[in-house]
Enzyme design. Sequence first.
Site, PDB file in Angstrom:
ATOM      1  N   ASN A  59      39.568  44.798  25.676  1.00  0.00           N
ATOM      2  CA  ASN A  59      40.958  44.956  26.095  1.00  0.00           C
ATOM      3  C   ASN A  59      41.864  45.248  24.905  1.00  0.00           C
ATOM      4  O   ASN A  59      42.763  46.091  24.984  1.00  0.00           O
ATOM      5  CB  ASN A  59      41.435  43.701  26.824  1.00  0.00           C
ATOM      6  CG  ASN A  59      40.778  43.525  28.184  1.00  0.00           C
ATOM      7  OD1 ASN A  59      40.297  44.483  28.775  1.00  0.00           O
ATOM      8  ND2 ASN A  59      40.733  42.302  28.676  1.00  0.00           N
ATOM      9  N   HIS A 103      35.714  37.651  28.916  1.00  0.00           N
ATOM     10  CA  HIS A 103      36.166  36.734  29.967  1.00  0.00           C
ATOM     11  C   HIS A 103      35.634  35.321  29.714  1.00  0.00           C
ATOM     12  O   HIS A 103      35.335  34.581  30.650  1.00  0.00           O
ATOM     13  CB  HIS A 103      35.762  37.235  31.352  1.00  0.00           C
ATOM     14  CG  HIS A 103      36.455  38.507  31.738  1.00  0.00           C
ATOM     15  ND1 HIS A 103      36.099  39.245  32.840  1.00  0.00           N
ATOM     16  CD2 HIS A 103      37.480  39.184  31.156  1.00  0.00           C
ATOM     17  CE1 HIS A 103      36.867  40.314  32.922  1.00  0.00           C
ATOM     18  NE2 HIS A 103      37.717  40.296  31.915  1.00  0.00           N
ATOM     19  N   TYR A 163      31.954  45.863  28.944  1.00  0.00           N
ATOM     20  CA  TYR A 163      33.101  45.678  28.067  1.00  0.00           C
ATOM     21  C   TYR A 163      32.722  45.953  26.611  1.00  0.00           C
ATOM     22  O   TYR A 163      33.525  46.519  25.855  1.00  0.00           O
ATOM     23  CB  TYR A 163      33.655  44.253  28.198  1.00  0.00           C
ATOM     24  CG  TYR A 163      34.501  44.040  29.421  1.00  0.00           C
ATOM     25  CD1 TYR A 163      35.846  44.370  29.429  1.00  0.00           C
ATOM     26  CD2 TYR A 163      33.957  43.506  30.594  1.00  0.00           C
ATOM     27  CE1 TYR A 163      36.633  44.185  30.558  1.00  0.00           C
ATOM     28  CE2 TYR A 163      34.733  43.309  31.723  1.00  0.00           C
ATOM     29  CZ  TYR A 163      36.070  43.648  31.700  1.00  0.00           C
ATOM     30  OH  TYR A 163      36.849  43.469  32.817  1.00  0.00           O
TER      31      TYR A 163
END
Length: 790
Positions: free
Chosen positions: A216, A266, A275
């Site tokens: 992210n 996460h 990811y």
Amino acid sequence: MAHDLSRRHILQGAALLSLAGVLTSGFGPLAQAAEAATPADLAALRDRWVDQVTGRLLIDPTDPVFTAAIATQDRAVAKSVALLSPRPGTLGVFTDAPFATDAKIVTTYQRLAQMATAWATPGSKYLGNAVLLGQIIGALEDGNTYIYNDTQAEYGNWWSWEIGTPKALADTLAILGDNVGADLLAKYCAAIDHFIPDPTRQYPASRGQILSDGANRVDICQAIIVRSIVGADTARLSAAIAALSPVWQYVTSGNGFYADGSFVQHSTTPYTGTYGVVLLGGLGKLFSLLGGSNYAISDPRKKALYNTVEDSFAPFMHDGLMMDSVRGRAISRTQERGFNDGTATIEAILWLARAVDPVTATRWRALCQGWVARNAYSNPLTGATIARTALFRELTSSTVAAVPEPIGHSFFPGMDRSVYRGTGWAAALGLSSRRTTWYECGNGENNLGVQTGCGMTYLYAGNQGQFDDDFWPTANLSRLPGITVDTTALPPKVEGEWGAATPQNEWTGGVTLDGMGAVGMHLIGPGSTGLQARKAWFYTKDMVVALGADIHTASGAAVESVMEHRNLGADGGQAITVDGQVHTAAPGAPAHYPRPSWAHVDGTGGYLVLDQGDLTVLREQRTGSWRNINTGGTPDAVSRQYATMVFEHGTAPTGATYAYALLPGASAKDTAKAARKAPSVLRNDKVGQGLELDNKTTAALFWAPGKVGNLTADGPACVLFNGNPGQGVLAVSDPTQTATSVTVTIQDAHYRRISSTAGATLSAGRDGNVTVTIPTAGLLGRTVEVTLHR
């Protein structure tokens, strides 16, 4: 519009943003330099970014692979153009993508980015097309007016507003360059600044901002970097570059890369394959953009970069696919399968290889060459972008020789994953612990996947499509290979979403020595059934041995352990043999075989039953749909045949066991022969589990102080010992990750000296036994090896 990349541009970018500087001092100096960037510097960076995302400089118009890729892109653009709404598009730029749905906003801007790419692609029928350019600009104007602007509040998924849309939008603005008017450019820069004002934060203030990390963080920084280049905002460019630095720091808990090669996102989910790949791909492009220099990487901190490629990603790549054990909820996605993420991983590594020294780049490309060459299941260029096509064509036409996958075991204690590679096969484990959730579900994805973290054994042998060929929508998700399960039906999303819950077990851990491995997990079953078991796996060059003990449940339901649940394909029909007898029961009818010694599935390999347990065998045709496991999946029915082999432990067992071995690729004849020389199980109970891997190697897992074969431990431990009268090697790990030391006694060993860099000590008794104490504090479950001498 200039399509060339001059040496002047390269050197300008090099002077501003040197990769050697990144690795020597982090991104800080580059961030400071970015604030002094000139308009010429920013123009050079924009050109280089557009070159990367379009692949325009590498297109070979005589190569049919490129012409096919361009034709595919043109067809997609034609469909998008046909879906454009009449202006003004108050409810949506495209008729099938209403602004009311946040995911459709992402779709809108991704389509516009693809349209812009076609407009800038040599060989495309849309190259420089004034009509298409006008349509894109008009759509951008409507998009800004009616949805993506600096007054709009977020709704739905934060990712749509802060990553999905701004990344695609920034690319579009970069590609179109001066064709976007200054007023519209300023409005969009303000919109991106509105949704992601700080590269270190995610979520809107109304939701409660949190620190961004991992993939992210990279995605947010990429959007801001490209926006800052096209918007000539050196202060924001500097901030985004500086914000990348923490991504490379090893962590010891939570999200990020671990020194052992683990990658977690996460907080509790192993996510190397999705990811992690996004992170690697983003960094690869950014390093290629921000590096672009002629400097070799000489700083010793380059090892962190090497570890990312070779210790985190390469272990989970097999014949061109990314193993499902590290793909999280992506296993439920129709359009994202193991080979898709494998191809994305190769592309990311090839991008990064452009920014490192020639020796490292060659080593990485050799890995990629091997993955591409061994992929006999899918074509990585099907539907590929021009940029991906260019990278792969450059690779496959090079003289870099493919390297084989290494034989041996890798364990990742930071995320409780294990991989073993044999000759032509591989096996991976999906485990869970206090650190690692059973599974992740969320956004309507993977709601039924809870058993994937209960010891699922991913065997890659024979058909490369075992898991990619519609396994997940057709498999019995309560009979996944390798698991022990209470047959009580569990509801969707059991244990909640986003991996928030983890089993509070005693330990999950593993140890590696000379390519061999031993892994254990105290299973606490999901839900409230009270299921528990001690599960162990041992790896040699020819087989995987699996032991189970102390199997019990509080639910009163039946419990079973699954030796195999094999996808035989749409047609099936492969022979199943048990002790030389062909399984002939009708599909759907289970057959019970009392105390067999071996079994075999044609095209996969053999199975040894090591504890005289009864075996239930079932051939069945199973039908399902991707919609059943993912609300965004296709509802179309798909059907596959399965071979299932199960040990039934009965109703409410209190101390059941199992013991079996997998022989990947073995013929029925070889399996029968192996059954006559089956491994010797030394112990299989709630104190310890172990066996002799060969005539000089003992593998033992200790749940409590006790003895397994010639080894004794003072508490929980994973141990491998390989020895002869003159010398021995002892490998130990602390699977609890809490002990300050582990003490192991080797019976009748007669060693007198120890070689250790870990501070281990040896005490020799008069009876010939030797006791070795190994400090383990701070090692986080990693293996320690010591050498013992006469």
